[in-house]
Design a protein around this motif. Sequence first.
Motif, PDB file in Angstrom:
ATOM      1  N   ASN A  51       0.948  -1.235  -0.099  1.00 40.97           N
ATOM      2  CA  ASN A  51       0.004   0.056  -0.061  1.00 40.97           C
ATOM      3  C   ASN A  51       0.893   1.383  -0.112  1.00 40.97           C
ATOM      4  O   ASN A  51       0.412   2.107  -0.678  1.00 40.97           O
ATOM      5  CB  ASN A  51      -0.780   0.154   1.158  1.00 40.97           C
ATOM      6  N   GLU A  52       2.131   1.054   0.701  1.00 34.60           N
ATOM      7  CA  GLU A  52       2.913   2.348   0.698  1.00 34.60           C
ATOM      8  C   GLU A  52       3.443   2.700  -0.635  1.00 34.60           C
ATOM      9  O   GLU A  52       3.662   3.865  -0.836  1.00 34.60           O
ATOM     10  CB  GLU A  52       3.924   2.058   1.802  1.00 34.60           C
ATOM     11  N   ILE A  53       3.741   1.842  -1.313  1.00 29.41           N
ATOM     12  CA  ILE A  53       4.478   2.332  -2.734  1.00 29.41           C
ATOM     13  C   ILE A  53       3.512   2.745  -3.533  1.00 29.41           C
ATOM     14  O   ILE A  53       3.793   3.667  -4.505  1.00 29.41           O
ATOM     15  CB  ILE A  53       5.162   1.059  -3.101  1.00 29.41           C
ATOM     16  N   VAL A  54       2.091   2.392  -3.470  1.00 29.75           N
ATOM     17  CA  VAL A  54       0.953   2.877  -4.150  1.00 29.75           C
ATOM     18  C   VAL A  54       0.950   4.434  -3.779  1.00 29.75           C
ATOM     19  O   VAL A  54       0.626   5.254  -4.455  1.00 29.75           O
ATOM     20  CB  VAL A  54      -0.249   2.195  -4.053  1.00 29.75           C
ATOM     21  N   LEU A  55       1.050   4.728  -2.416  1.00 30.05           N
ATOM     22  CA  LEU A  55       0.679   5.839  -1.855  1.00 30.05           C
ATOM     23  C   LEU A  55       2.000   6.765  -2.294  1.00 30.05           C
ATOM     24  O   LEU A  55       1.999   8.017  -2.624  1.00 30.05           O
ATOM     25  CB  LEU A  55       0.813   5.948  -0.258  1.00 30.05           C
ATOM     26  N   VAL A  56       3.516   6.444  -2.361  1.00 32.02           N
ATOM     27  CA  VAL A  56       4.407   7.037  -3.004  1.00 32.02           C
ATOM     28  C   VAL A  56       4.353   7.385  -4.407  1.00 32.02           C
ATOM     29  O   VAL A  56       4.383   8.490  -4.918  1.00 32.02           O
ATOM     30  CB  VAL A  56       5.571   6.204  -2.709  1.00 32.02           C
ATOM     31  N   MET A  57       3.584   6.556  -5.088  1.00 30.67           N
ATOM     32  CA  MET A  57       3.324   6.882  -6.433  1.00 30.67           C
ATOM     33  C   MET A  57       2.328   7.988  -6.639  1.00 30.67           C
ATOM     34  O   MET A  57       2.442   8.721  -7.527  1.00 30.67           O
ATOM     35  CB  MET A  57       2.685   5.369  -7.089  1.00 30.67           C
ATOM     36  N   LYS A  58       1.242   8.070  -6.015  1.00 26.44           N
ATOM     37  CA  LYS A  58       0.439   9.099  -5.890  1.00 26.44           C
ATOM     38  C   LYS A  58       0.834  10.203  -5.439  1.00 26.44           C
ATOM     39  O   LYS A  58       0.710  11.433  -5.873  1.00 26.44           O
ATOM     40  CB  LYS A  58      -0.886   8.716  -4.986  1.00 26.44           C
ATOM     41  N   ALA A  59       1.931  10.386  -4.438  1.00 29.37           N
ATOM     42  CA  ALA A  59       2.390  11.568  -4.107  1.00 29.37           C
ATOM     43  C   ALA A  59       3.403  12.141  -5.006  1.00 29.37           C
ATOM     44  O   ALA A  59       3.788  13.230  -4.909  1.00 29.37           O
ATOM     45  CB  ALA A  59       3.295  11.212  -2.626  1.00 29.37           C
ATOM     46  N   SER A  60       3.932  11.447  -5.802  1.00 27.64           N
ATOM     47  CA  SER A  60       4.814  11.611  -7.017  1.00 27.64           C
ATOM     48  C   SER A  60       4.177  12.670  -7.819  1.00 27.64           C
ATOM     49  O   SER A  60       5.005  13.462  -8.555  1.00 27.64           O
ATOM     50  CB  SER A  60       5.296  10.712  -7.875  1.00 27.64           C
ATOM     51  N   SER A  61       3.045  12.898  -8.044  1.00 34.44           N
ATOM     52  CA  SER A  61       2.250  14.056  -8.461  1.00 34.44           C
ATOM     53  C   SER A  61       2.523  15.267  -8.247  1.00 34.44           C
ATOM     54  O   SER A  61       2.510  16.179  -8.838  1.00 34.44           O
ATOM     55  CB  SER A  61       0.683  13.527  -8.544  1.00 34.44           C
TER      56      SER A  61
END
Length: 228
Positions: free
Chosen positions: A158-168
Amino acid sequence: MSFELFKNALPVILDGLYLTVVITLLAFALGQLVALPLALLANACSRWLSSPVRTYIFCIRGSPLLVQLFIIYYGFGSLELVRSSLLWPILREPLYCAILAVGLNSAAYVAELLRGTIRQFPVGQSEAAKALGMSGWQAMRHITLPQVYRSVLPVLGNEIVLVMKASSLASAVTVVEMTGAARAFVARTYAPFEVFAAAGCFYLIFGLVLAMTFKALERQVAVPGLHR
């Protein structure tokens, strides 16, 4: 909705996919590298070691990531001390600042997760390891940490998906990843719905790939005979 605009936006946003992948993977890796030492220090008996780390975790988790990104990129960049230091080649680049901000933010959340998980394991394991002649570091490396990471692996997915969204958020400091490319295309076409819908599709696909990768990793390291 214009399907033609949606189709035209796809290759433009695809150009930003590379930077989105770079920010996501490097920030996640940085977060993991920093999180474990922070978690161990946060669990230390000495307050001189644990208090600064817990303060860091509290400050990072309690403030918006966008503010942290602005502090690193704009705030540090305005300090003469930073401009004359060895860190300036990194802090003057918006891409590196975005990776640093997202990675350190992720590290705080993962450190708190690891800290709590480590404290849950029974003391008897450490005592058994000492009885077998293991040092504290050997027990941590061979007994505690493998169990900890096997336990938290679903949350790390879940954390890596959150990091992916934070990359925006990197687009806020001029990094042209997918959101930045979408914003630039909207400025030319005045069609935010079609363009951001196209960007959303790419984020969903990338997130699905990351989630499936961690699901496969979970199955790989799962203890035989144990089911969730």
